[in-house]
Design an enzyme around this catalytic site. Structure first.
Site, PDB file in Angstrom:
ATOM      1  N   SER A 135       0.858  -1.173   0.000  1.00 32.91           N
ATOM      2  CA  SER A 135       0.000   0.000   0.000  1.00 32.91           C
ATOM      3  C   SER A 135       0.901   1.232   0.000  1.00 32.91           C
ATOM      4  CB  SER A 135      -0.885  -0.031   1.245  1.00 32.91           C
ATOM      5  OG  SER A 135      -1.688   1.122   1.327  1.00 32.91           O
ATOM      6  N   LYS A 161      -0.889  -0.861  -4.470  1.00 30.99           N
ATOM      7  CA  LYS A 161      -2.132  -0.144  -4.130  1.00 30.99           C
ATOM      8  C   LYS A 161      -1.773   1.306  -3.883  1.00 30.99           C
ATOM      9  CE  LYS A 161      -4.674  -0.061   0.173  1.00 30.99           C
ATOM     10  NZ  LYS A 161      -5.412  -0.855   1.184  1.00 30.99           N
ATOM     11  N   LYS A 163      -2.861   4.937  -2.510  1.00 33.95           N
ATOM     12  CA  LYS A 163      -3.812   5.704  -1.713  1.00 33.95           C
ATOM     13  C   LYS A 163      -4.220   6.913  -2.543  1.00 33.95           C
ATOM     14  CE  LYS A 163      -4.031   3.520   2.269  1.00 33.95           C
ATOM     15  NZ  LYS A 163      -5.320   2.987   2.775  1.00 33.95           N
ATOM     16  N   ASP A 189      -7.115   2.956  -3.136  1.00 38.40           N
ATOM     17  CA  ASP A 189      -7.859   2.974  -1.870  1.00 38.40           C
ATOM     18  C   ASP A 189      -8.115   4.417  -1.469  1.00 38.40           C
ATOM     19  OD1 ASP A 189      -8.960   2.587   0.623  1.00 38.40           O
ATOM     20  OD2 ASP A 189      -7.222   1.563   1.486  1.00 38.40           O
ATOM     21  N   GLU A 214     -11.121   0.659  -3.689  1.00 30.00           N
ATOM     22  CA  GLU A 214     -11.430   0.339  -2.288  1.00 30.00           C
ATOM     23  C   GLU A 214     -12.070   1.534  -1.582  1.00 30.00           C
ATOM     24  OE1 GLU A 214      -7.938  -1.194  -0.362  1.00 30.00           O
ATOM     25  OE2 GLU A 214      -8.809  -1.116   1.648  1.00 30.00           O
ATOM     26  N   ASP A 240     -13.821  -1.861   2.639  1.00 29.27           N
ATOM     27  CA  ASP A 240     -12.928  -2.058   3.783  1.00 29.27           C
ATOM     28  C   ASP A 240     -13.690  -1.561   5.020  1.00 29.27           C
ATOM     29  OD1 ASP A 240     -11.003  -1.740   5.795  1.00 29.27           O
ATOM     30  OD2 ASP A 240      -9.544  -0.679   4.578  1.00 29.27           O
ATOM     31  N   LYS A 264     -10.018  -7.459   7.419  1.00 35.11           N
ATOM     32  CA  LYS A 264      -9.086  -7.103   8.499  1.00 35.11           C
ATOM     33  C   LYS A 264      -9.711  -7.630   9.786  1.00 35.11           C
ATOM     34  CE  LYS A 264      -7.549  -2.713   6.441  1.00 35.11           C
ATOM     35  NZ  LYS A 264      -7.675  -1.249   6.547  1.00 35.11           N
ATOM     36  N   GLY A 292      -4.338  -4.626   5.826  1.00 35.67           N
ATOM     37  CA  GLY A 292      -3.319  -4.448   6.856  1.00 35.67           C
ATOM     38  C   GLY A 292      -3.575  -3.157   7.601  1.00 35.67           C
TER      39      GLY A 292
HETATM   40  O1  OSB Z   1      -7.232   1.432   4.449  1.00 36.36           O
HETATM   41  O2  OSB Z   1      -6.169  -0.332   4.108  1.00 36.36           O
HETATM   42  C1  OSB Z   1      -6.265   0.739   4.699  1.00 36.36           C
HETATM   43  C2  OSB Z   1      -3.176   1.361   6.856  1.00 36.36           C
HETATM   44  C3  OSB Z   1      -3.750   1.907   7.987  1.00 36.36           C
HETATM   45  C4  OSB Z   1      -5.109   2.095   8.009  1.00 36.36           C
HETATM   46  C5  OSB Z   1      -5.901   1.741   6.916  1.00 36.36           C
HETATM   47  C6  OSB Z   1      -5.327   1.170   5.782  1.00 36.36           C
HETATM   48  C7  OSB Z   1      -3.935   1.019   5.743  1.00 36.36           C
HETATM   49  C8  OSB Z   1      -3.219   0.520   4.575  1.00 36.36           C
HETATM   50  C9  OSB Z   1      -1.841  -0.081   4.787  1.00 36.36           C
HETATM   51  O3  OSB Z   1      -3.618   0.638   3.447  1.00 36.36           O
HETATM   52  C10 OSB Z   1      -1.892  -1.564   4.944  1.00 36.36           C
HETATM   53  C11 OSB Z   1      -0.587  -2.098   5.491  1.00 36.36           C
HETATM   54  O4  OSB Z   1       0.412  -2.022   4.788  1.00 36.36           O
HETATM   55  O5  OSB Z   1      -0.579  -2.586   6.642  1.00 36.36           O
HETATM   56 MG    MG Z   2      -8.428   0.406   3.025  1.00 39.63          MG
END
Ligand code: OSB
Ligand code: MG
Length: 369
Positions: A135, A161, A163, A189, A214, A240, A264, A292
Protein backbone atom coordinates in the site's frame (compact mmCIF):
# COMPACT_ATOMS: atom_id res chain seq x y z
CA UNK A 1 -8.41 -22.49 30.09
CA UNK A 2 -8.22 -20.45 33.27
CA UNK A 3 -6.77 -16.98 32.62
CA UNK A 4 -4.21 -16.00 35.25
CA UNK A 5 -3.52 -12.47 34.10
CA UNK A 6 -3.65 -10.17 31.11
CA UNK A 7 -0.94 -7.68 30.36
CA UNK A 8 -1.38 -4.62 28.12
CA UNK A 9 1.79 -3.23 26.59
CA UNK A 10 2.17 0.06 24.76
CA UNK A 11 5.02 0.50 22.33
CA UNK A 12 6.18 3.51 20.36
CA UNK A 13 7.62 2.47 17.02
CA UNK A 14 8.88 4.86 14.32
CA UNK A 15 7.81 4.01 10.76
CA UNK A 16 10.59 3.87 8.15
CA UNK A 17 8.71 6.40 6.03
CA UNK A 18 5.68 8.62 6.68
CA UNK A 19 2.46 6.98 5.46
CA UNK A 20 -0.11 9.49 4.18
CA UNK A 21 -3.71 8.56 3.45
CA UNK A 22 -6.81 10.66 2.79
CA UNK A 23 -7.43 10.68 6.56
CA UNK A 24 -3.98 11.69 7.79
CA UNK A 25 -0.26 11.00 8.00
CA UNK A 26 1.25 8.29 10.22
CA UNK A 27 4.91 8.73 11.17
CA UNK A 28 4.95 6.42 14.21
CA UNK A 29 2.97 3.42 15.36
CA UNK A 30 1.36 3.66 18.81
CA UNK A 31 1.13 -0.10 19.38
CA UNK A 32 -1.11 -1.85 21.91
CA UNK A 33 -0.29 -5.51 22.57
CA UNK A 34 -2.35 -7.90 24.66
CA UNK A 35 -0.54 -10.73 26.44
CA UNK A 36 -2.67 -13.42 28.05
CA UNK A 37 -1.29 -15.96 30.51
CA UNK A 38 -3.57 -18.98 30.89
CA UNK A 39 -2.81 -22.42 32.33
CA UNK A 40 0.90 -21.65 32.08
CA UNK A 41 0.68 -20.81 28.36
CA UNK A 42 1.22 -17.33 26.94
CA UNK A 43 -0.68 -15.77 24.05
CA UNK A 44 -0.25 -12.54 22.08
CA UNK A 45 -2.64 -10.25 20.23
CA UNK A 46 -2.03 -6.87 18.58
CA UNK A 47 -4.72 -4.20 18.64
CA UNK A 48 -4.81 -2.53 15.22
CA UNK A 49 -6.35 0.76 16.37
CA UNK A 50 -4.39 3.81 15.20
CA UNK A 51 -3.35 6.63 17.54
CA UNK A 52 -6.25 8.84 16.39
CA UNK A 53 -9.86 7.96 15.42
CA UNK A 54 -9.42 8.88 11.74
CA UNK A 55 -9.70 5.51 9.97
CA UNK A 56 -12.58 4.46 12.22
CA UNK A 57 -13.96 5.51 15.60
CA UNK A 58 -11.45 3.43 17.53
CA UNK A 59 -8.05 4.72 18.67
CA UNK A 60 -5.27 3.27 20.76
CA UNK A 61 -5.85 5.03 24.06
CA UNK A 62 -9.60 4.36 23.91
CA UNK A 63 -8.94 0.72 22.99
CA UNK A 64 -6.67 0.38 26.01
CA UNK A 65 -9.34 1.89 28.28
CA UNK A 66 -12.10 -0.28 26.77
CA UNK A 67 -10.05 -3.37 27.58
CA UNK A 68 -9.30 -2.35 31.17
CA UNK A 69 -12.70 -0.88 32.07
CA UNK A 70 -15.15 -3.02 30.09
CA UNK A 71 -13.79 -6.07 28.30
CA UNK A 72 -11.32 -7.62 30.73
CA UNK A 73 -13.71 -7.54 33.72
CA UNK A 74 -16.29 -9.43 31.64
CA UNK A 75 -13.80 -12.01 30.37
CA UNK A 76 -12.02 -12.51 33.68
CA UNK A 77 -15.37 -13.19 35.37
CA UNK A 78 -15.59 -16.46 33.40
CA UNK A 79 -14.20 -19.50 35.23
CA UNK A 80 -13.17 -21.15 31.99
CA UNK A 81 -12.26 -19.48 28.69
CA UNK A 82 -11.66 -20.63 25.13
CA UNK A 83 -11.28 -18.42 22.04
CA UNK A 84 -14.84 -19.31 21.04
CA UNK A 85 -16.18 -18.00 24.36
CA UNK A 86 -14.56 -14.55 24.08
CA UNK A 87 -16.96 -12.88 21.60
CA UNK A 88 -20.11 -14.11 23.42
CA UNK A 89 -18.69 -12.91 26.74
CA UNK A 90 -18.09 -9.44 25.25
CA UNK A 91 -21.18 -9.20 23.04
CA UNK A 92 -23.07 -6.89 25.38
CA UNK A 93 -20.46 -4.20 24.71
CA UNK A 94 -21.24 -2.37 21.46
CA UNK A 95 -18.42 -1.73 19.01
CA UNK A 96 -14.80 -1.77 20.23
CA UNK A 97 -14.10 -4.50 17.71
CA UNK A 98 -10.37 -3.82 17.53
CA UNK A 99 -10.04 -4.22 21.31
CA UNK A 100 -12.16 -7.37 21.24
CA UNK A 101 -10.13 -8.80 18.37
CA UNK A 102 -6.81 -8.27 20.18
CA UNK A 103 -8.11 -10.01 23.28
CA UNK A 104 -9.66 -12.92 21.37
CA UNK A 105 -6.43 -13.37 19.39
CA UNK A 106 -4.30 -13.49 22.54
CA UNK A 107 -6.62 -16.14 24.04
CA UNK A 108 -6.61 -18.11 20.78
CA UNK A 109 -2.81 -17.95 20.59
CA UNK A 110 -2.47 -19.27 24.17
CA UNK A 111 -5.01 -22.01 23.43
CA UNK A 112 -3.28 -23.11 20.22
CA UNK A 113 0.18 -23.01 21.80
CA UNK A 114 -1.11 -25.34 24.50
CA UNK A 115 -2.63 -27.60 21.88
CA UNK A 116 0.48 -27.47 19.67
CA UNK A 117 -1.48 -26.29 16.62
CA UNK A 118 -0.56 -23.48 14.20
CA UNK A 119 -3.21 -20.77 13.73
CA UNK A 120 -3.12 -21.37 9.97
CA UNK A 121 -4.11 -25.01 10.46
CA UNK A 122 -6.83 -24.07 12.97
CA UNK A 123 -8.35 -21.56 10.53
CA UNK A 124 -8.23 -23.93 7.55
CA UNK A 125 -5.32 -22.52 5.57
CA UNK A 126 -4.47 -24.18 2.27
CA UNK A 127 -1.34 -22.28 1.16
CA UNK A 128 2.18 -22.22 2.65
CA UNK A 129 2.75 -18.62 1.55
CA UNK A 130 0.73 -15.51 0.71
CA UNK A 131 0.95 -13.11 -2.23
CA UNK A 132 2.31 -9.82 -0.96
CA UNK A 133 1.15 -6.44 -2.22
CA UNK A 134 2.10 -3.02 -0.91
CA UNK A 135 0.00 0.00 0.00
CA UNK A 136 1.69 3.19 -1.23
CA UNK A 137 0.81 6.44 0.51
CA UNK A 138 0.03 9.83 -0.98
CA UNK A 139 3.26 11.58 -1.95
CA UNK A 140 4.22 15.24 -2.34
CA UNK A 141 4.87 14.86 -6.05
CA UNK A 142 4.47 12.39 -8.92
CA UNK A 143 8.26 11.83 -9.32
CA UNK A 144 8.53 10.91 -5.62
CA UNK A 145 5.60 8.51 -5.99
CA UNK A 146 7.16 6.87 -9.04
CA UNK A 147 10.44 6.42 -7.15
CA UNK A 148 8.61 4.74 -4.29
CA UNK A 149 6.65 2.43 -6.59
CA UNK A 150 9.84 1.61 -8.51
CA UNK A 151 11.51 0.56 -5.25
CA UNK A 152 8.59 -1.66 -4.24
CA UNK A 153 8.43 -3.34 -7.65
CA UNK A 154 12.20 -3.93 -7.42
CA UNK A 155 11.62 -5.53 -4.01
CA UNK A 156 9.28 -7.97 -5.76
CA UNK A 157 5.85 -6.89 -4.54
CA UNK A 158 3.11 -8.63 -6.51
CA UNK A 159 0.71 -5.70 -6.58
CA UNK A 160 0.67 -1.94 -5.98
CA UNK A 161 -2.13 -0.14 -4.13
CA UNK A 162 -2.18 3.63 -4.41
CA UNK A 163 -3.81 5.70 -1.71
CA UNK A 164 -6.00 8.34 -3.36
CA UNK A 165 -8.05 11.40 -2.40
CA UNK A 166 -9.72 14.17 -4.40
CA UNK A 167 -6.85 15.98 -6.17
CA UNK A 168 -4.51 12.94 -5.93
CA UNK A 169 -6.24 10.33 -8.04
CA UNK A 170 -6.26 10.38 -11.85
CA UNK A 171 -2.79 11.90 -12.24
CA UNK A 172 -0.89 9.45 -10.00
CA UNK A 173 -2.76 6.45 -11.41
CA UNK A 174 -2.07 7.58 -14.98
CA UNK A 175 1.60 8.22 -14.15
CA UNK A 176 2.07 4.77 -12.59
CA UNK A 177 0.35 3.06 -15.53
CA UNK A 178 2.41 5.08 -17.98
CA UNK A 179 5.72 4.33 -16.28
CA UNK A 180 5.23 0.69 -15.23
CA UNK A 181 2.85 -0.61 -17.87
CA UNK A 182 -0.42 -2.51 -18.09
CA UNK A 183 1.00 -5.72 -16.61
CA UNK A 184 1.49 -4.19 -13.16
CA UNK A 185 -1.33 -5.27 -10.86
CA UNK A 186 -2.73 -1.94 -9.63
CA UNK A 187 -5.58 -0.85 -7.36
CA UNK A 188 -6.58 2.25 -5.38
CA UNK A 189 -7.86 2.97 -1.87
CA UNK A 190 -9.75 6.18 -1.07
CA UNK A 191 -10.44 5.55 2.63
CA UNK A 192 -13.90 7.04 2.18
CA UNK A 193 -12.68 10.38 0.76
CA UNK A 194 -15.26 10.71 -2.03
CA UNK A 195 -19.00 11.38 -2.23
CA UNK A 196 -21.77 10.20 -4.52
CA UNK A 197 -21.17 13.40 -6.52
CA UNK A 198 -17.70 12.22 -7.56
CA UNK A 199 -18.95 9.66 -10.07
CA UNK A 200 -17.21 11.51 -12.92
CA UNK A 201 -13.79 11.23 -11.32
CA UNK A 202 -14.38 7.59 -10.47
CA UNK A 203 -15.44 6.91 -14.05
CA UNK A 204 -12.13 8.28 -15.30
CA UNK A 205 -10.35 5.85 -12.97
CA UNK A 206 -12.31 3.12 -14.77
CA UNK A 207 -10.03 3.59 -17.78
CA UNK A 208 -6.91 2.29 -16.03
CA UNK A 209 -7.79 -1.38 -15.70
CA UNK A 210 -7.59 -1.32 -11.91
CA UNK A 211 -8.15 -4.54 -9.96
CA UNK A 212 -10.55 -2.69 -7.66
CA UNK A 213 -11.49 0.64 -6.09
CA UNK A 214 -11.43 0.34 -2.29
CA UNK A 215 -13.92 2.20 -0.09
CA UNK A 216 -14.59 5.33 -2.16
CA UNK A 217 -17.52 6.48 0.04
CA UNK A 218 -18.10 6.85 3.80
CA UNK A 219 -18.26 3.79 6.04
CA UNK A 220 -22.01 4.18 6.69
CA UNK A 221 -22.92 4.67 3.02
CA UNK A 222 -23.14 1.07 1.88
CA UNK A 223 -26.11 1.97 -0.34
CA UNK A 224 -24.00 4.67 -2.00
CA UNK A 225 -21.55 2.04 -3.17
CA UNK A 226 -24.41 0.05 -4.71
CA UNK A 227 -25.50 3.29 -6.36
CA UNK A 228 -22.02 3.78 -7.90
CA UNK A 229 -22.01 0.24 -9.25
CA UNK A 230 -25.55 0.64 -10.65
CA UNK A 231 -24.50 3.92 -12.28
CA UNK A 232 -22.14 1.95 -14.47
CA UNK A 233 -18.78 1.99 -12.70
CA UNK A 234 -16.95 -0.94 -14.30
CA UNK A 235 -14.08 -1.43 -11.84
CA UNK A 236 -15.12 -3.72 -8.96
CA UNK A 237 -15.84 -1.86 -5.74
CA UNK A 238 -14.13 -3.37 -2.70
CA UNK A 239 -15.25 -2.45 0.81
CA UNK A 240 -12.93 -2.06 3.78
CA UNK A 241 -14.25 0.34 6.49
CA UNK A 242 -17.92 -0.56 5.81
CA UNK A 243 -17.52 -4.27 6.49
CA UNK A 244 -17.76 -4.69 10.26
CA UNK A 245 -19.23 -8.21 10.45
CA UNK A 246 -20.25 -11.24 8.40
CA UNK A 247 -23.86 -10.01 8.48
CA UNK A 248 -22.85 -6.65 7.01
CA UNK A 249 -20.69 -8.40 4.41
CA UNK A 250 -23.68 -10.48 3.37
CA UNK A 251 -25.85 -7.37 3.12
CA UNK A 252 -23.23 -5.45 1.12
CA UNK A 253 -22.88 -8.31 -1.35
CA UNK A 254 -26.58 -8.99 -1.81
CA UNK A 255 -27.38 -5.29 -2.32
CA UNK A 256 -24.66 -4.92 -4.96
CA UNK A 257 -22.44 -2.59 -2.92
CA UNK A 258 -19.26 -4.58 -3.47
CA UNK A 259 -17.83 -7.37 -5.61
CA UNK A 260 -14.68 -7.81 -3.49
CA UNK A 261 -14.08 -7.64 0.28
CA UNK A 262 -10.98 -6.52 2.20
CA UNK A 263 -10.78 -8.57 5.42
CA UNK A 264 -9.09 -7.10 8.50
CA UNK A 265 -9.68 -9.18 11.63
CA UNK A 266 -9.27 -6.14 13.87
CA UNK A 267 -12.04 -4.26 12.07
CA UNK A 268 -14.54 -7.12 12.51
CA UNK A 269 -13.81 -8.23 16.09
CA UNK A 270 -11.36 -11.06 15.52
CA UNK A 271 -10.18 -14.02 13.47
CA UNK A 272 -13.30 -16.10 14.08
CA UNK A 273 -15.58 -13.42 12.61
CA UNK A 274 -13.01 -12.82 9.86
CA UNK A 275 -13.23 -16.49 8.91
CA UNK A 276 -17.04 -16.24 8.82
CA UNK A 277 -16.70 -13.31 6.39
CA UNK A 278 -14.35 -15.41 4.29
CA UNK A 279 -16.99 -18.16 4.21
CA UNK A 280 -19.90 -15.81 3.41
CA UNK A 281 -17.92 -14.30 0.54
CA UNK A 282 -16.80 -17.71 -0.76
CA UNK A 283 -20.40 -18.91 -0.82
CA UNK A 284 -21.38 -15.80 -2.81
CA UNK A 285 -18.48 -16.12 -5.26
CA UNK A 286 -16.93 -12.90 -3.94
CA UNK A 287 -13.10 -12.95 -3.71
CA UNK A 288 -11.42 -11.56 -0.61
CA UNK A 289 -7.94 -10.32 0.29
CA UNK A 290 -6.11 -9.52 3.50
CA UNK A 291 -5.87 -5.88 4.45
CA UNK A 292 -3.32 -4.45 6.86
CA UNK A 293 -3.10 -1.81 9.60
CA UNK A 294 0.65 -1.20 9.71
CA UNK A 295 0.98 -4.08 12.17
CA UNK A 296 4.14 -5.28 13.86
CA UNK A 297 5.24 -8.87 13.28
CA UNK A 298 2.74 -9.99 15.93
CA UNK A 299 -0.30 -8.84 13.99
CA UNK A 300 1.29 -9.66 10.64
CA UNK A 301 1.90 -13.30 11.64
CA UNK A 302 -1.76 -13.88 12.45
CA UNK A 303 -2.90 -12.06 9.30
CA UNK A 304 -0.71 -14.36 7.20
CA UNK A 305 -2.42 -17.42 8.67
CA UNK A 306 -5.84 -16.05 7.71
CA UNK A 307 -4.68 -14.94 4.26
CA UNK A 308 -3.75 -18.55 3.47
CA UNK A 309 -7.44 -19.57 3.36
CA UNK A 310 -8.75 -20.64 -0.06
CA UNK A 311 -10.92 -17.62 -0.97
CA UNK A 312 -8.05 -15.14 -0.43
CA UNK A 313 -7.39 -15.01 -4.16
CA UNK A 314 -6.19 -11.41 -4.55
CA UNK A 315 -2.76 -10.17 -3.34
CA UNK A 316 -2.71 -9.02 0.30
CA UNK A 317 -1.65 -5.73 1.89
CA UNK A 318 0.73 -7.79 4.04
CA UNK A 319 4.16 -6.39 3.19
CA UNK A 320 7.60 -7.27 4.51
CA UNK A 321 8.70 -5.97 7.93
CA UNK A 322 11.16 -3.56 6.31
CA UNK A 323 8.34 -1.70 4.56
CA UNK A 324 7.22 -0.53 8.03
CA UNK A 325 10.00 -0.75 10.61
CA UNK A 326 13.78 -0.64 10.75
CA UNK A 327 13.49 -3.08 13.64
CA UNK A 328 10.34 -5.23 13.82
CA UNK A 329 9.17 -6.66 17.13
CA UNK A 330 9.55 -10.24 15.87
CA UNK A 331 11.97 -11.93 13.53
CA UNK A 332 11.40 -10.00 10.31
CA UNK A 333 8.98 -11.16 7.60
CA UNK A 334 10.55 -10.98 4.17
CA UNK A 335 9.13 -10.96 0.66
CA UNK A 336 10.57 -13.62 -1.65
CA UNK A 337 9.33 -13.72 -5.24
CA UNK A 338 6.36 -11.58 -4.22
CA UNK A 339 5.26 -13.89 -1.39
CA UNK A 340 5.62 -14.15 2.38
CA UNK A 341 5.70 -17.51 4.19
CA UNK A 342 2.90 -18.32 6.59
CA UNK A 343 4.35 -19.03 10.07
CA UNK A 344 4.44 -22.76 10.76
CA UNK A 345 4.92 -22.71 14.55
CA UNK A 346 2.18 -23.27 17.11
CA UNK A 347 -0.32 -20.46 17.69
CA UNK A 348 0.48 -17.31 15.71
CA UNK A 349 3.97 -18.78 15.35
CA UNK A 350 5.97 -15.79 16.59
CA UNK A 351 6.70 -13.94 19.85
CA UNK A 352 8.24 -10.54 20.50
CA UNK A 353 12.04 -10.48 20.69
CA UNK A 354 12.53 -9.77 24.44
CA UNK A 355 15.22 -7.10 24.06
CA UNK A 356 13.32 -5.28 21.31
CA UNK A 357 10.11 -5.42 23.34
CA UNK A 358 11.91 -4.02 26.40
CA UNK A 359 13.45 -1.21 24.40
CA UNK A 360 10.24 -0.11 22.67
CA UNK A 361 7.76 -0.51 25.53
CA UNK A 362 6.65 2.80 27.01
CA UNK A 363 3.83 1.58 29.27
CA UNK A 364 2.62 -1.65 30.84
CA UNK A 365 -0.51 -2.51 32.77
CA UNK A 366 -1.29 -5.88 34.32
CA UNK A 367 -4.87 -6.95 35.07
CA UNK A 368 -5.38 -9.96 37.32
CA UNK A 369 -8.55 -11.93 37.89
O1 OSB B 1 -7.23 1.43 4.45
O2 OSB B 1 -6.17 -0.33 4.11
C1 OSB B 1 -6.27 0.74 4.70
C2 OSB B 1 -3.18 1.36 6.86
C3 OSB B 1 -3.75 1.91 7.99
C4 OSB B 1 -5.11 2.10 8.01
C5 OSB B 1 -5.90 1.74 6.92
C6 OSB B 1 -5.33 1.17 5.78
C7 OSB B 1 -3.93 1.02 5.74
C8 OSB B 1 -3.22 0.52 4.58
C9 OSB B 1 -1.84 -0.08 4.79
O3 OSB B 1 -3.62 0.64 3.45
C10 OSB B 1 -1.89 -1.56 4.94
C11 OSB B 1 -0.59 -2.10 5.49
O4 OSB B 1 0.41 -2.02 4.79
O5 OSB B 1 -0.58 -2.59 6.64
MG1 MG C 1 -8.43 0.41 3.03
Amino acid sequence: MKIDCVELLRLDMPLVTPFRTSFGTQTRRDVLLVRVVADGAEGWGECVALADPLYSSEYTEAAHRALVDQLLPRLLALPDVTAASVAPALAAVHGHRMSKAALETAVLDAQLRSAGMPLAEYLGAVQPSVSSGVSVGIHDSIPELLDAVDGYLDAGYARIKLKIEPGWDIEPVAAVRDRFGDQTLLQVDANAAYSRNDLRTLRVLDRFDLLLIEQPLPEEDIAGHAHLAAAGLQTPICLDESITSAAVAHQAITTGACRIVNIKPGRVGGYLEARRIHDVCAAAGVPVWAGGMLETGIGRAANLALAALPNFTLPSDIAGSDRYFRQDLTDPFTVVDGRIDVPAGRGIGVTPIPEVLAELTVRRETVRR
